[in-house]
Design a protein around this motif. Structure first.
Motif: not given
Lengths: 275, 489, 126, 495
Positions: D456-468, D349-351, D377-383
């Motif tokens: 920002x990069x940290x926002x992408x990082x956060x989304x990536x972390x939630x996906x991980x 749910x978080x992700x 935004x392909x990255x955010x969408x893929x997550x």
């Protein structure tokens, strides 16, 4: 729709009635609630903590952890009012100043802080009504006594009904009285928003800090007995003193939060004239 | 039979997955396609490297994770899986080369995405081939469904939207709605889902829930397109032709067929199916699919749809072969898995080459094109003959075995079905090719072939179709190995 | 008959709290005005406080403040202190909830200029 | 010494949360620009504590912590086992990732009030942690109120027109819920005289068929059900979560309801006990009924939504339904499934909310406004796709494992209602999410200026972390069951 609500209420009531069938008689000294844990508190309070008021000893020691959160709840309420209501950019376009001696009101178009430092002028609201002289005098007379009493209630919580919450509320009430009988700005002059914010955080910080101190001294959190390592008293007295310290913290927070909730709510977060 | 514990199967699966980041991050088309081809070659090499050991009777296995108690995420390479892996990984290289010609020829958009998802799809195909138990297979099966979705809907227009919807509703709907419950039931009952030749379900075919579970599995793997769950396949033909070629002639549909064969032979097995009523049901539906699919193909105007219905019919051969449960039947079914792949991919590549060169999609428009595109149509002809099952094409071997198998089994009717279907195949392929070479109107004889990148892969697959008739060695050997395992076990 | 009467009279505190609680609950779910709802919420919470406090009471018991001199404490002479402690917490919670609810009501008033629920809903739908 | 120190981490986790939040607020009045970095550091520190605690529990098994040195029932105790330690780690991870991801947006939205907001943020997760760790019924109530009050305040940040009203509605229902819980605890107290969970559970077995205990049971359950948003007590949930500020919804939506769901398990299995709940009174039927109703209602209503975040709220309601339905089925596999689902759901749910929020920022709140967002935004969408697939239950995502156990359990119990409802809702969820995918995917433009908003990069990082986090929960499903869920069930004396 109304019948549905009534039905819901009746339904809940019937469950409540059903539960009551099994209840002990009112005031029955042999009910399970009075036999299991509470006798322990009554019997051991004095020897454990040397506090005759068992409510205080349970509040601040046996179940002191609850009380810490309770103080935090109060703090949270103040915080919530701050976050929700506080408006930092005042929308007021014009400013009004009153010359205190003569009562003449100056209307200045646009924002200004020109006269804020002056002792002869006070800033007021456009809808300002002069405070009543009788009210002002009486409250000016009463407030010191109320505050003194508040301190007594805080300090005497070990021996009589009272303690941090009650004392804090009385202390807060005295300041709120000031704000009501004069105006909010007067109250804020005595104790500024910044002070209230810091006080409210300091109070809870004292409580939690004392708990953490016990932790640092090597015992469980809030185990005041261990304070005897740094205080020149035995563990039982240390508990008593610990309770007192905690109560002071509670009083500070309660006072500050009460006043700041009043401030934010009464002025809709603008902290101008208030009620 | 000894088992070799080795990470090699995992590498086979992962190698194309590893290529994905490279493909996405590369901006230069040449480099991007180099990565794809490189991954394909490596994959094929790895698969081939396991061939000698598997031929000599060993198998490779590798445990990745434990998913549930007694149910690991496990890869195991056995002869049957290796056949599928060989076919798929070889044809991936061919199709990749073809894709370069096709995609550039048509100046398609989002080519990076296209190659990336193609690689993921291939990874999951390898996973299906090497899955050691039903759950592992299911996991890769789902990934395959999802990763091919962007490929099928590559054009991103209204038509693609409708087809994509159908594709997913059929594939995900059946896998979640039918396969999953059945799998959970089997796991609950037998505390494990490991494939074992001959099945892990004990004999005794009268058990009602098990019969239902069997049918749920067979129909749930809807990628095999047994009627009535077939209509996603013609719809999926909106995809670019290389996708149709590899996925809807090889990877996806064969994954379905492969899963069904696994189910029949390795989950339920002869002992259970012998007396069950699930088996006649499967045989009935498969036979019906063979006949109806071929009949419907007769009436198709669009070339790719025609091929799709032909595929539907041909896939059920595999199911029929496995469900016959006779030596030749099973061998024929598995051979069909390989042979049909080569034949059909040639046909699809031909269809694509025609489209790239002339922009024509309909059957009627092909008239006379054989004159201008002799190589394309020559290859097309070879593919068609193989599908029909005429020697010297590989398809003949599979049909031969299947017919032999049907003689062995108690269901003689199947032979009739197979023969009737062959006649229908003749009926829809031969006029098509004939009219291409001998049109009713004169055509000026200027040769205008498809791009070289399209042409060469097609000629290669056509050549292989013929070669496989003369040298079916690895496949035939693997299949006999498989069969001897059954006898030995 | 007597036993029923005794049953009713002997537990009158419970009947009172149930009554109070239902008044609060009814106000909370049926009133249209948000302030009234907030008041109802407060009544509701107070009822529970009454309930708890009455659990702790003992007939003939006094407030639980001991003498320093007495050694053996006769437990039945003092009411149960625990519910009082718990209710101090509950009171604080109810005050805080009240504060937050008021703050929210002010925000709503600022935005919509009314505290009538139906008018706000109408306003939101637009 | 370090060993005892880690033992103290259990209480440090909660109390230092308080301390740090006080300091964060106090900084508002000293130096405002420090509030946010300090908050980030605080949550980082707390996450570290929570991680050490988790390691300790895994190594040494569950233990109790006596606050103030008073053994329960006199004092308050914490009881830390694998499950709540892990859940608390998840809570902190989610809070940390969310804050890192949305730092700029918080600052932009809250401006000078950032200190207060951050203090509320920390208090909220601290409250949740207290709820997780405590072994005292009344302490749980106080912490519940802290989490609720901060929740009300945080949820009111956001869309000015809607959010305060939604939040006030939540205040009313939340108060009813909390009061019912308090009343239930009072009923238990009146019959047992104790507030400690273990003690109460021991005493309850001596008075099995008391109307008071039964009413207490009912009130506690209803109270928590209101708080966790179980159908039909969910009415506050969609409106409150939809209209709030995005980063707040991605904090509260995954955490609030799940922690309350944990409380249900704690109370039913460790206070009332399996016999009382399932054998003397048939909680099983009731929970199955509510659970199935919630699953179907959530799945079907979600299909009708036009607002992306509102749709996700109904997905949350469905997920809650899974958890309760699994509890209702009542055999070991089903309960295992619902606990696993609970854990996974935090990550999923978080992700989902975090990535959906990213999409919303780039497009709009309506589903139809998502057009072309996959290209944008392909990255955010893929997550987002990853999280949705997990919710649907595509293997090997975490959602699949929970559903597997739930399905297996309901099949074993021959509870075909639950079985069917889960399958059906999975299919409906497929439709639901693919509808949003279609909007995002089928809108192709060739224009080169079509990029995402500045992120920002940290926002992408956060989304990536939630996906991980989601991927990790899926891969580790078996160890999680073996080392975290199963010991919990063993102690609950489930076979």
């Amino acid at each position: 729709m109304r019948y549905l609500y009534l039905l819901l209420v009746v339904l809940s009531a019937s469950v409540l009635f059903y539960a009551t069938l099994d209840f002990p008689q009112w005031g029955d000294p042999n009910s399970p609630a009075s036999l299991h844990v509470s006798p322990v508190y009554l019997q051991r309070s004095l020897e454990d903590t040397s506090v005759p008021n068992v409510v205080t000893s349970v509040l601040a020691d046996y179940r002191g952890y609850d009380t810490m959160f309770e103080t935090t709840v109060i703090f949270t309420a103040g915080l919530a009012c701050f976050v929700l209501l506080r408006v930092f950019a005042p929308k007021m376009k014009d400013t009004y100043y009153r010359h205190i001696q003569s009562g003449v009101v100056l209307h200045i178009k646009g924002q200004t802080t020109l006269l804020d430092g002056s002792r002869d002028f006070e800033r007021i609201d456009s809808r300002w009504v002069p405070a009543d002289i009788i009210l002002k005098t009486i409250s000016r007379f009463l407030i010191p006594f109320i505050q003194l009493f508040a301190l007594y209630v805080v300090a005497h919580g070990h021996h009589s009904p009272g303690g941090g919450f009650q004392g804090g509320v009385i202390l807060g009430a005295s300041i709120i009285l000031l704000s009501i009988s004069f105006d909010l700005r007067t109250g804020l002059e005595k104790i500024h928003e910044r002070g209230l914010g810091l006080f409210s955080a300091t109070g809870v910080f004292i409580y939690t800090g004392i708990g953490a101190l016990c932790l640092i001294l090597g015992k469980e959190f809030l185990n005041y007995g261990v304070l005897s390592k740094i205080l020149p008293v035995d563990p039982v007295m240390a508990r008593s003193l610990g309770i007192f310290g905690v109560e002071v913290g509670v009083a500070i927070t309660v006072m500050a939060v009460m006043v700041s909730i009043y401030n934010y709510v009464s002025s809709e977060g603008r902290l101008d004239e208030g009620l | 039979m000894n088992e070799i514990y080795s990470i090699r199967p995992l590498w086979v699966v992962l190698i194309s997955l590893c290529a994905v980041p490279l493909i996405i991050s590369t901006k230069r088309p040449n480099l991007r396609e180099t990565w794809t081809i490189l991954a394909g070659v490596l994959k094929l090499a790895l698969v081939l490297s396991m061939l000698p050991d598997v031929l000599s009777g060993s198998s490779f296995s590798f445990n990745i994770l434990t998913l549930f108690p007694g149910l690991p995420f496990r890869l195991r390479v056995d002869p049957m899986g290796l056949i599928f892996a060989l076919v798929a990984s070889f044809l991936w290289i061919v199709t990749s080369l073809y894709s370069i010609g096709y995609m550039r020829g048509l100046k398609e958009h989002s080519q990076s995405r296209y190659y990336a998802f193609f690689a993921i799809a291939l990874s999951s195909t390898m996973g299906i081939a090497f899955a050691a138990n039903l759950l592992t297979l299911y996991i890769f099966y789902e990934i395959l469904s999802l990763s091919t979705f962007p490929l099928v809907t590559h054009h991103q227009d209204q038509e693609a939207k409708a087809s994509g919807r159908k594709y997913l509703v059929y594939l995900l709907g059946t896998s979640i709605g039918l396969v999953l419950p059945s799998m959970i039931y089997l796991y609950m009952r037998f505390n494990g889902l490991d494939f074992r030749f001959g099945g892990f379900v004990p004999a005794g075919g009268a058990n009602l829930p098990l019969n239902i579970a069997c049918l749920l599995l067979v129909f749930g793997f809807a990628k095999v397109a047994i009627m009535p769950l077939h209509s996603w396949l013609p719809a999926a033909m909106v995809a670019p032709t290389p996708v149709s070629a590899l996925l809807h002639a090889v990877a996806v549909v064969k994954a379905g067929a492969f899963s069904v064969v696994r189910t029949i032979l390795f989950v339920f097995g002869e002992g259970f199916l012998e007396g069950s009523w699930a088996r006649p049901t499967i045989l009935f539906f498969a036979s019906a699919t063979v006949l109806i699919g071929s009949l419907v193909a007769l009436y198709q105007r669009e070339l790719k749809r025609l091929l799709a219905f032909s595929t539907i019919a041909q896939l059920s051969y595999i199911v029929l072969g496995a469900a016959m449960l006779t030596e030749h039947g099973v061998k024929g079914g598995i051979l069909q898995l390989a042979m049909h792949a080569f034949g059909k991919i040639t046909l699809f590549l031909g269809a694509g080459a025609i489209f790239v060169a002339t922009g024509k999609k309909l059957v009627d428009q092909l008239e006379g094109l054989g004159r201008t595109m002799p190589f394309t149509f020559g290859a097309f002809f070879v593919g068609a003959l193989s599908i029909i099952g005429i020697p010297p094409m590989g398809g003949f071997l599979a049909k031969w075995e299947l017919l032999l198998g049907s003689c062995q089994s108690q269901y003689m009717g199947i032979m009739g079905v197979l023969l009737a279907s062959s006649l229908l195949n003749v009926a829809y392929f031969i006029p098509l090719v004939y009219r291409a070479f001998f049109p009713s109107f004169p055509v000026e004889g200027k040769i205008r072939e498809a791009p070289l990148f399209c042409l060469l892969p097609m000629l290669a697959t056509a050549l292989f179709t013929i070669l496989l008739f003369f040298f079916p060695y690895p496949f035939a050997q693997l299949i006999s190995g498989l069969w001897s395992q059954l006898l030995g076990g | 008959m007597d036993s029923i009467l005794e049953f009713i009279v002997g537990r009158y505190n419970y009947w009172l709290y149930i009554l109070l609680m239902m008044i609060g609950l009814y106000a909370m779910i049926s009133k249209n005005n948000l302030t009234k709802k907030i008041v109802g919420m407060n009544i509701f919470q107070t009822a529970i406080i009454l309930f708890y406090i009455s659990i702790g009471f003992k007939k003939g018991g006094t407030i639980p403040i001991l003498e320093h001199t007495s050694h053996a404490v006769e437990v039945s002479h003092f009411v149960n202190p625990l519910p009082h402690v718990l209710m101090l917490t509950a009171i604080v919670v109810s005050v805080s909830t009240f504060g937050v609810a008021l703050a929210l009501a002010i925000m709503i008033y600022r935005e919509h200029g009314t505290l009538e629920e139906d008018e706000i809903l109408k306003c939101l739908e637009q | 010494m370090s060993g005892t120190m880690t033992y103290h981490f259990s209480v440090i986790l909660v109390t230092f949360g308080l301390l740090l939040s006080f300091i964060t607020y106090a900084m508002t009045w000293i130096k405002r620009s420090l509030c946010l970095p300090f908050a980030v550091l605080s949550i980082g520190f707390l996450s570290y504590c929570s991680f050490s605690l988790f390691i300790l529990v895994i190594e040494r098994g569950p233990f109790e912590y006596y606050l103030g040195g008073w053994p329960p029932p006199i004092g308050i105790a914490y009881y830390i086992d694998e499950l709540n330690a892990f859940l608390s780690l998840l809570v902190y991870l989610v809070a940390l990732i969310n804050l890192l991801c949305n730092r700029e947006r918080f600052l932009e939205k809250q401006g000078d009030r950032i200190g207060g907001t951050m203090a509320l943020y920390i208090l909220f997760i601290t409250g949740l942690n207290g709820i997780l760790l405590t072994a005292d019924l009344f302490n749980l109530y106080v912490l519940l109120e802290i989490a609720s009050l901060t929740g009300y305040a945080l949820l009111a940040i956001g869309d000015k027109r809607q959010a305060p009203f939604a939040s006030l509605n939540y205040v009313f229902l939340g108060t009813i819920g909390a009061c019912f819980y308090l009343l239930g605890v009072g009923y238990l107290y009146i019959k047992t005289g104790s507030l400690n969970m273990q003690d109460v559970s021991r005493l309850i077995t001596q008075i099995p068929k008391s109307p008071t205990i039964l009413s207490g049971f009912i009130f506690i359950l209803i109270g928590i059900w209101i708080k966790m948003g179980l159908f039909p007590f969910h009415i506050w949930l969609p409106r409150a979560y939809t209209n709030t500020f995005g980063p707040i919804s991605s904090l509260i939506a995954p955490l609030g309801t799940k922690v309350m769901a944990y409380v249900i398990f704690r109370v039913i299995l460790f206070v009332f006990g399996k016999e009382f709940s399932f054998e003397i009174y048939s909680l099983g039927h009731v929970a199955t009924l509510f659970g199935v109703a919630a699953i179907l209602y959530g799945a079907i209503t979600a299909l009708r939504q036009t607002d992306l975040r509102r749709m996700l709220c109904f997905v949350v309601i469905t997920e809650i339904g899974y958890i309760v339905a699994g509890l209702g089925v009542g055999n070991i596999n089903a309960i295992r499934g619902s606990l696993l689902h609970l854990l996974n759901d935090v990550a999923m749910t978080f992700c989902l909310f975090l990535s959906a929020d990213h999409l919303i920022v780039n497009t709009g709140t309506k589903i139809e406004e998502l057009k072309g967002v996959f290209q944008k935004t392909p990255f955010g969408s893929s997550i987002y796709v990853l999280a949705s697939l997990s919710v649907i239950g595509i293997p090997p995502s975490p959602g699949f494992f929970g559903k597997w156990y739930l399905l297996q359990g309901s099949l074993e119990a021959q509870n075909f209602w639950v079985f069917g409802a889960i399958l059906l809702s999975s299919l409906l969820n497929t439709v639901l999410f693919f509808r949003t995918f279609e909007e995002g995917y089928y809108h192709h433009t060739e224009s080169p200026s079509y990029g995402p908003k500045k992120t920002s990069l940290s926002a992408y990082g956060g989304i990536l972390a939630s996906g991980l986090l989601v991927v990790l929960m899926g891969l580790l499903a078996h160890p999680i069951v073996g080392h975290i869920v199963d010991p919990f069930l063993l102690r609950a004396r489930l076979p």
